[in-house]
Motif scaffolding. Structure first.
Motif, PDB file in Angstrom:
ATOM      1  N   ASP A 231       0.827  -1.213   0.000  1.00 20.43           N
ATOM      2  CA  ASP A 231       0.000   0.000   0.000  1.00 20.43           C
ATOM      3  C   ASP A 231       0.864   1.268   0.000  1.00 20.43           C
ATOM      4  O   ASP A 231       0.526   2.263  -0.626  1.00 20.43           O
ATOM      5  CB  ASP A 231      -0.887   0.045   1.257  1.00 20.43           C
ATOM      6  CG  ASP A 231      -2.004  -0.984   1.155  1.00 20.43           C
ATOM      7  OD1 ASP A 231      -2.200  -1.529   0.051  1.00 20.43           O
ATOM      8  OD2 ASP A 231      -2.650  -1.256   2.188  1.00 20.43           O
ATOM      9  N   ASP A 232       1.996   1.232   0.738  1.00 24.19           N
ATOM     10  CA  ASP A 232       2.809   2.438   0.892  1.00 24.19           C
ATOM     11  C   ASP A 232       3.789   2.630  -0.255  1.00 24.19           C
ATOM     12  O   ASP A 232       4.569   3.573  -0.256  1.00 24.19           O
ATOM     13  CB  ASP A 232       3.598   2.372   2.206  1.00 24.19           C
ATOM     14  CG  ASP A 232       2.649   2.223   3.379  1.00 24.19           C
ATOM     15  OD1 ASP A 232       1.598   2.875   3.342  1.00 24.19           O
ATOM     16  OD2 ASP A 232       2.953   1.443   4.301  1.00 24.19           O
ATOM     17  N   GLY A 233       3.781   1.707  -1.208  1.00 22.73           N
ATOM     18  CA  GLY A 233       4.708   1.832  -2.336  1.00 22.73           C
ATOM     19  C   GLY A 233       5.560   0.586  -2.453  1.00 22.73           C
ATOM     20  O   GLY A 233       5.596  -0.241  -1.557  1.00 22.73           O
ATOM     21  N   PRO A 234       6.253   0.462  -3.572  1.00 23.34           N
ATOM     22  CA  PRO A 234       7.026  -0.763  -3.804  1.00 23.34           C
ATOM     23  C   PRO A 234       8.377  -0.771  -3.101  1.00 23.34           C
ATOM     24  O   PRO A 234       8.925   0.275  -2.769  1.00 23.34           O
ATOM     25  CB  PRO A 234       7.217  -0.768  -5.310  1.00 23.34           C
ATOM     26  CG  PRO A 234       7.078   0.639  -5.739  1.00 23.34           C
ATOM     27  CD  PRO A 234       6.274   1.370  -4.717  1.00 23.34           C
ATOM     28  N   ILE A 235       8.902  -1.964  -2.924  1.00 23.30           N
ATOM     29  CA  ILE A 235      10.278  -2.130  -2.453  1.00 23.30           C
ATOM     30  C   ILE A 235      10.933  -3.126  -3.416  1.00 23.30           C
ATOM     31  O   ILE A 235      10.302  -4.092  -3.845  1.00 23.30           O
ATOM     32  CB  ILE A 235      10.325  -2.628  -0.984  1.00 23.30           C
ATOM     33  CG1 ILE A 235      11.771  -2.803  -0.529  1.00 23.30           C
ATOM     34  CG2 ILE A 235       9.554  -3.909  -0.767  1.00 23.30           C
ATOM     35  CD1 ILE A 235      11.906  -3.004   0.994  1.00 23.30           C
ATOM     36  N   ALA A 236      12.168  -2.859  -3.787  1.00 18.93           N
ATOM     37  CA  ALA A 236      12.867  -3.775  -4.703  1.00 18.93           C
ATOM     38  C   ALA A 236      14.226  -4.123  -4.122  1.00 18.93           C
ATOM     39  O   ALA A 236      14.842  -3.315  -3.412  1.00 18.93           O
ATOM     40  CB  ALA A 236      13.042  -3.113  -6.065  1.00 18.93           C
ATOM     41  N   LEU A 237      14.666  -5.336  -4.385  1.00 16.08           N
ATOM     42  CA  LEU A 237      16.001  -5.778  -3.994  1.00 16.08           C
ATOM     43  C   LEU A 237      16.675  -6.331  -5.247  1.00 16.08           C
ATOM     44  O   LEU A 237      16.159  -7.272  -5.864  1.00 16.08           O
ATOM     45  CB  LEU A 237      15.903  -6.884  -2.928  1.00 16.08           C
ATOM     46  CG  LEU A 237      16.563  -6.580  -1.588  1.00 16.08           C
ATOM     47  CD1 LEU A 237      15.858  -5.405  -0.931  1.00 16.08           C
ATOM     48  CD2 LEU A 237      16.499  -7.778  -0.656  1.00 16.08           C
ATOM     49  N   LEU A 238      17.781  -5.713  -5.625  1.00 17.88           N
ATOM     50  CA  LEU A 238      18.490  -6.128  -6.847  1.00 17.88           C
ATOM     51  C   LEU A 238      19.778  -6.838  -6.459  1.00 17.88           C
ATOM     52  O   LEU A 238      20.492  -6.373  -5.561  1.00 17.88           O
ATOM     53  CB  LEU A 238      18.835  -4.893  -7.690  1.00 17.88           C
ATOM     54  CG  LEU A 238      17.651  -4.071  -8.180  1.00 17.88           C
ATOM     55  CD1 LEU A 238      18.135  -2.757  -8.814  1.00 17.88           C
ATOM     56  CD2 LEU A 238      16.852  -4.873  -9.207  1.00 17.88           C
ATOM     57  N   PRO A 239      20.113  -7.954  -7.124  1.00 19.57           N
ATOM     58  CA  PRO A 239      21.322  -8.681  -6.751  1.00 19.57           C
ATOM     59  C   PRO A 239      22.592  -7.913  -7.119  1.00 19.57           C
ATOM     60  O   PRO A 239      22.682  -7.354  -8.208  1.00 19.57           O
ATOM     61  CB  PRO A 239      21.218  -9.972  -7.582  1.00 19.57           C
ATOM     62  CG  PRO A 239      20.380  -9.602  -8.759  1.00 19.57           C
ATOM     63  CD  PRO A 239      19.416  -8.566  -8.284  1.00 19.57           C
ATOM     64  N   LEU A 240      23.546  -7.871  -6.178  1.00 23.34           N
ATOM     65  CA  LEU A 240      24.840  -7.224  -6.422  1.00 23.34           C
ATOM     66  C   LEU A 240      25.952  -8.209  -6.081  1.00 23.34           C
ATOM     67  O   LEU A 240      25.689  -9.301  -5.563  1.00 23.34           O
ATOM     68  CB  LEU A 240      24.979  -5.980  -5.533  1.00 23.34           C
ATOM     69  CG  LEU A 240      24.121  -4.763  -5.876  1.00 23.34           C
ATOM     70  CD1 LEU A 240      24.291  -3.688  -4.813  1.00 23.34           C
ATOM     71  CD2 LEU A 240      24.488  -4.199  -7.251  1.00 23.34           C
ATOM     72  N   ALA A 241      27.192  -7.783  -6.345  1.00 24.30           N
ATOM     73  CA  ALA A 241      28.348  -8.648  -6.051  1.00 24.30           C
ATOM     74  C   ALA A 241      28.496  -8.837  -4.536  1.00 24.30           C
ATOM     75  O   ALA A 241      27.927  -8.073  -3.750  1.00 24.30           O
ATOM     76  CB  ALA A 241      29.598  -8.009  -6.623  1.00 24.30           C
ATOM     77  N   GLU A 242      29.264  -9.829  -4.141  1.00 27.85           N
ATOM     78  CA  GLU A 242      29.602 -10.114  -2.741  1.00 27.85           C
ATOM     79  C   GLU A 242      28.365 -10.279  -1.863  1.00 27.85           C
ATOM     80  O   GLU A 242      28.314  -9.788  -0.746  1.00 27.85           O
ATOM     81  CB  GLU A 242      30.498  -9.011  -2.175  1.00 27.85           C
ATOM     82  CG  GLU A 242      31.854  -8.968  -2.841  1.00 27.85           C
ATOM     83  CD  GLU A 242      32.510  -7.606  -2.762  1.00 27.85           C
ATOM     84  OE1 GLU A 242      31.948  -6.719  -2.094  1.00 27.85           O
ATOM     85  OE2 GLU A 242      33.550  -7.443  -3.398  1.00 27.85           O
ATOM     86  N   ARG A 243      27.342 -10.912  -2.418  1.00 32.53           N
ATOM     87  CA  ARG A 243      26.101 -11.242  -1.714  1.00 32.53           C
ATOM     88  C   ARG A 243      25.290 -10.007  -1.278  1.00 32.53           C
ATOM     89  O   ARG A 243      24.307 -10.132  -0.550  1.00 32.53           O
ATOM     90  CB  ARG A 243      26.383 -12.122  -0.483  1.00 32.53           C
ATOM     91  CG  ARG A 243      27.016 -13.448  -0.850  1.00 32.53           C
ATOM     92  CD  ARG A 243      26.999 -14.408   0.314  1.00 32.53           C
ATOM     93  NE  ARG A 243      25.668 -14.628   0.799  1.00 32.53           N
ATOM     94  CZ  ARG A 243      25.374 -14.994   2.044  1.00 32.53           C
ATOM     95  NH1 ARG A 243      26.345 -15.147   2.922  1.00 32.53           N
ATOM     96  NH2 ARG A 243      24.137 -15.216   2.413  1.00 32.53           N
ATOM     97  N   ARG A 244      25.741  -8.815  -1.717  1.00 31.69           N
ATOM     98  CA  ARG A 244      24.974  -7.624  -1.333  1.00 31.69           C
ATOM     99  C   ARG A 244      23.767  -7.474  -2.250  1.00 31.69           C
ATOM    100  O   ARG A 244      23.692  -8.088  -3.308  1.00 31.69           O
ATOM    101  CB  ARG A 244      25.842  -6.368  -1.436  1.00 31.69           C
ATOM    102  CG  ARG A 244      26.915  -6.282  -0.349  1.00 31.69           C
ATOM    103  CD  ARG A 244      27.853  -5.129  -0.606  1.00 31.69           C
ATOM    104  NE  ARG A 244      28.334  -5.159  -1.961  1.00 31.69           N
ATOM    105  CZ  ARG A 244      28.308  -4.116  -2.793  1.00 31.69           C
ATOM    106  NH1 ARG A 244      27.837  -2.957  -2.392  1.00 31.69           N
ATOM    107  NH2 ARG A 244      28.761  -4.214  -4.031  1.00 31.69           N
ATOM    108  N   CYS A 245      22.821  -6.640  -1.836  1.00 26.11           N
ATOM    109  CA  CYS A 245      21.668  -6.313  -2.682  1.00 26.11           C
ATOM    110  C   CYS A 245      21.507  -4.803  -2.716  1.00 26.11           C
ATOM    111  O   CYS A 245      21.788  -4.112  -1.728  1.00 26.11           O
ATOM    112  CB  CYS A 245      20.380  -6.891  -2.106  1.00 26.11           C
ATOM    113  SG  CYS A 245      20.224  -8.666  -2.329  1.00 26.11           S
TER     114      CYS A 245
END
Ligand SMILES: Cc1cc2nc3c(=O)[nH]c(=O)nc-3n(C[C@H](O)[C@H](O)[C@H](O)COP(=O)(O)OP(=O)(O)OC[C@H]3O[C@@H](n4cnc5c(N)ncnc54)[C@H](O)[C@@H]3O)c2cc1C
Length: 423
Positions: A231-245
């Motif tokens: 409801d409050d808006g989207p959240i996204a998680l994108l894959p990055l190097a070294e297990r970070r997002c």
């Protein structure tokens, strides 16, 4: 890599042919050396066209406003295009492939998943920090042989003249005048070129602020990109190097100040509550960067001997990760048309450009806008329909294939440089 088809290499050979009769006969002035303007300058140089690139910021990745900490989801077609113009070899080592996409909505059943192997490709796209793409563009710009670069330099005034425009450029050494047959506005959302051409815009304020930062989830992301609506808006998680997002969290604009001043623990708590526990606990929060979100769409793409590309033509909500992907297709289409013409500013060329961009542009803008409206509407009656739509995207193969192709950036009448044969 992915751009190894006959069509793409034929395009690249054509673009780089040293004895092309058009070499040095075209004169194109690009205002704005952001991600799109720089890409256009490189594509024109590769085609043997003498262009001039004017950019307000000094030519350093840390000076350029959009070469920043945002993490870009680059569609497969975009990476094909960047490879065709020689940029990707400077960026590939820092990019993370996206092999899976997972879309869901908090509190509702149904989710849509797209997997690269089911689509017969090695990756649906790649994630790359804009700072790294900026650094790769700057390295590639240094290799250009026909391009004139003015930076820091700012377009201050424009005068129409027979056969083109006279531009007054403010540089550290004083004012310079440049005459051009084709003026390109690649100068971003508040484009000065667009205003000077008298092109109106349609604006929409989403009343949202995005916070961008990195996190390290407890569980490995396995090269999966997540988009979760609420409801409050989207959240996204994108894959990055070294297990970070790369985390993108949307909040209502009137809550932005409070979220900006939260301590790290409270911010992580908010992100965790919005994203859920699919990847376990989110830890190691990086520095947060806020962005106010607007949609700005030019009512026309061209004027007399002038054209708009990238954010100057359309600025879309980052939720669909489409802005640069769309802008690069603008730039590569324009470069392709200019490379095949004798007069880069001819009215027929500009009409052809507008016609070729229409379906991709309108479709992508409508998709980005529609996604925000539908995904964020607090409408309990819509919930079952939304869930069914997600389920259909997940379970109906032709629908999923169509969605995947569009998501990979193969839309409308794409520039040849992005094409490849997909199964
Ligand atoms: C948080 C966030 C996340 C995003 N994520 C994605 C994503 O995942 N995928 C994606 O495809 N897109 C994404 N985008 C969108 C993408 O960043 C933009 O679409 C892209 O940067 C636009 O590039 P541009 O070159 O058109 O404009 P800009 O990057 O704004 O560049 C314009 C340039 O013009 C220069 N300039 C302005 N006026 C003048 C003048 N008078 N004279 C000389 N120079 C001038 C400016 O200095 C600037 O460098 C995201 C955007 C945001 C905010």
């Amino acid at each position: 890599m992915c751009c190894n088809t006959g069509r793409v290499s034929a395009y690249y050979r054509y673009m780089t042919a040293p004895d092309s009769p058009e070499v040095n006969r075209h004169d194109v002035l690009i205002i704005g050396g952001g991600l799109v303007g720089a890409s256009l300058a490189i594509a024109l140089d590769a085609a043997g066209i003498a262009a001039t690139l004017v950019e307000t910021a000094a030519p350093r990745a840390d000076a350029q406003p959009s070469y920043d900490e945002r993490n870009l989801a680059l569609a497969r077609a975009t990476v094909n295009g960047l490879a065709a113009i020689g940029v990707w070899r400077h960026a590939a080592a820092r990019a993370t492939p996206i092999r899976h996409i997972h879309v869901s909505r908090s509190g509702e059943f149904g989710s849509a998943r797209i997997d690269a192997d089911k689509q017969g490709v090695d990756a649906l796209g790649w994630t790359l920090p804009a700072r790294e793409l900026g650094a790769a563009l700057l390295r590639r710009l240094d290799e250009c042989t026909r391009l004139t670069r003015l930076a820091p330099a700012t377009l201050a005034a424009l005068q129409p003249m027979a056969g083109g425009w006279r531009a007054q450029i403010k540089t550290a050494d004083g004012m310079r005048e440049i005459d051009t047959e084709l003026l390109v506005g690649a100068d971003g959302t508040e484009s000065f070129v667009r205003t000077q051409l008298g092109i109106d815009v349609e604006r929409h304020d989403y009343g949202q602020t995005l916070f961008v930062c990195t996190v390290t989830p407890e569980r490995d992301h396995q090269q999966r990109a997540y988009e979760r609506f609420a409801d409050d808006g989207p959240i996204a998680l994108l894959p990055l190097a070294e297990r970070r997002c790369g985390l993108v969290l949307t909040v209502a604009a009137d809550e932005a100040d409070a979220v900006a001043t939260m301590d790290d623990a409270a911010f992580i708590e908010l992100a965790q509550q919005r994203f859920g526990w699919r990847l376990g606990r989110l830890t190691r929060l990086g520095k947060r960067h806020p962005y106010a979100i607007h949609r700005v769409a030019a009512q026309q793409l061209t004027g007399p001997r002038a054209v708009l590309v990238g954010n100057a033509a359309q600025t879309v909500h980052p939720i669909g990760a489409q802005g640069f992907n769309l802008g690069l297709r603008d730039a590569l289409t324009l470069a392709e048309l200019v490379a095949a013409a004798t007069d880069p500013g001819a009215p027929e060329l500009l009409a052809r450009y507008a016609a070729r961009r229409a379906s991709d542009r309108e479709g992508t803008m409508a998709m980005s806008h529609g996604l925000v409206r539908l995904a964020c509407l607090r409408q309990p009656l819509l919930a079952p329909l939304r869930s069914l739509a997600l389920l259909a995207c997940d379970r109906v193969p032709p629908l999923q294939r169509a969605l995947a192709r569009r998501g990979m950036g193969f839309r409308g009448e794409p520039p040849l440089a992005v094409l490849e044969r997909l199964p």
